[in-house]
Design an enzyme around this catalytic site. Sequence first.
Site: not given
Ligand code: BGC
Length: 764
Positions: A306
């Site tokens: 993530d």
């Molecule tokens: C989130 C994810 C997301 C990623 C990219 C993160 O802050 O937890 O779910 O896919 O950002 O945008």
Amino acid sequence: MDVFCLSLGKAQAIGAFFLVSLNLASLLFAQEVHSSPTAMPARRSYHNEEELLARMTLEEKVGQLVQVSGVPENVELGETVPLKEEYKPLIRAGRIGSILNLTGAENTNAIQRIAVEESRLGIPILFGLDVIHGYRTIFPIPLALAASWDPGLVEQVAAFSAEEARAHGIRWTFAPMVDVTHDPRWGRIAEGPGEDPFLASAMARAWVRGFQGESFRSPGRLAACPKHFVAYGAVEGGRDYNTVSVSLPALWELYLPPFEEAIAAGAPSVMAAFVSVNGRPMASNSWLLRHVLRQELGFRGVVLSDWKAVGELITHGIASNSRDAARQALLAGVDVDMESGVYAANLAELVREGVVSEGLLDEAVRRVLRLKFEVGLFDNPYTIVPRSNGEGEHSNALPREGRELARLAAQRSVVLLKNDNNLLPLSKDLHSVAVIGPLAADQENLLGPWHACGHPSDVVTVLEGIRAKLSSKTKLLYAKGCDINGESTSGFAEALRAAKEAEVAIVVVGEASWMSGEAGSRASLGLPGKQEELVRLLYEAGCRLVVIVLSGRPLAIPWIADHVPALFQAWFPGIEGGNAIADLLFGDAIPSGKLPVTVPRSTGQIPIYYNHENTGRPPGSGPFSSVYIDIPTTPLFPFGYGLSYTRFVYRDLQVERSSIPVGGTVRLSAWVQNVGQRTGEEVVQLYLRDMVSSLTRPVRELKGFRRVRLAPGQSARVEFTLGPKELGFHLEDGRFVVEPGKYQVWIGGSSEGGASGFFEVSAS
Ligand code: BGC
């Protein structure tokens, strides 16, 4: 034109705040950028990942594991921004493998051209985006779609969204979010399927099938990335990013099943969660990423971190520095480092020094390259630019099919919680209707917390939807009453005047979209601000009220539930929300949504969920039983609950065989009858209880559901089959067993009541 649209300035801002590494581009520049040793012709063709791998330098290999956001942080929705210039030389040098958040056919093509035509090996970039519940055509939030209990509909929503996103250069979506949660304080409940693993698994399958179709290589399809592996929904206190402690039975039975389904449906990537699970942050959790995910669930694809989670291993106190974080994450099985820059800065050196083997690096690179081949990037790296694609414009000219689907999806996902004396549906011939509340004329919040390239101007408000239903003979009054979250009551008098003048007052209250979603946890789940006071004022003045709650989670609103005669839970319903709600209010559509989560009476009851264990002293078992002394133990509304404008009754549960062997199957059925005056759709639900087992099992577990449409007076016998998959459960070590013994089953319209029966599973 370089176009970028994104709703997630918030999350990325948070990521920046916790940023452990330095600015990624400068960090990458700090490394020596090797330019091409020999000039190569444009657009080379390769047969497979092995052929490529054999030609790659160490830096090029690491480059494939580096994912960056193509745009600056904190970009507002719909802003037009150029690609970060500093990334272009890095793409040329093969130092970036994938890019997120950059959209637009021309925009992505321009970047692709650098990768394909100007880099030494010409490896295309994979463009990813959070297509969570729509790209530009925004559908109800995933929690709402789960309330439709309609996987076929979800599949259509995902397919439509994939087509829109793909036309704008996206090949990979960081979705579906399949995190089950028992905690509505957690804002990300809005993005997920709710509290139940069976429903969540059905949704996971539907999302993946919809995004990917038969093959995510095909035009109009996206590769899926179920997230966030795993147990992110168990964050302590419902506070986002918080610690997770999870029992092994809960891991196997509650949190892993939807991932298993998504993988079985063909998802080629998985995103690891931010959180620490039982003491090991997921970006360094080799037991979960390598053993459970790869060996037990058989996953062969790409594991993506993530946002900045690899760098955050330092903040977790697990890695001593960025080098250590890179080493741990790669060893644990994280293939792609999203945005932390930690792989880019350290992996090549770690391999050169022999701290990390090149074989391990190759494994990760191989998986990324394989995904790029499977997505079809090597055959067709570019997106066809439509002659007039409207990129960057926010016209209302969205495709009609999308709007129709969004309207149907919103109709099906709204849950009717209360309808005393059949106040609803309303007549279209009323003399006067008042529409009141801070969300009544709101566009932006109806999109929900995570809405890709959706634009508020696309949204039909509830007020507009209602206005479109009424003839000019009906007087329509509107008053905002108060803000969603403010302290001012200065609008109360006007709201009261309007409500008093009208035959019925439709009050649209709830949360702002930022109050749920990522970093949107709340500690108390009432209506924010002065909204409940507003409802009370109107109620006490004797107005006939229909309350519509828009929110990213179930709200604890016992006073409203007890007092107002009609109540809808409408979530964040997307661009056609206003029309869909008006359809339901005036009977042009019949409510059929069912709660995918338990609605608590009070925040203090959380976690409250239907599939709990019995305990040794269940409520009602005596003075020393498992209850609260100050509030009831029961929920405000149970999981699976939802009314219609007609009524369904269940009877005569038949079990085909009273005893089956371990490994056998049993067929069950019951009659459901529409005993009301209108045709309606009912979600028939099957629940199971394993009466005696070697681990304590839930008092009920959902094991099947089906939508049936019945005319007034019409009955249908609804049949389900239970086999080992539904009857068994996992022991602590992950072994799956079906145990002999007695089982109870219910077929009904919610997790409470229903027609019931028993059968045995025998050892022989
Ligand atoms: C989130 C994810 C997301 C990623 C990219 C993160 O802050 O937890 O779910 O896919 O950002 O945008």
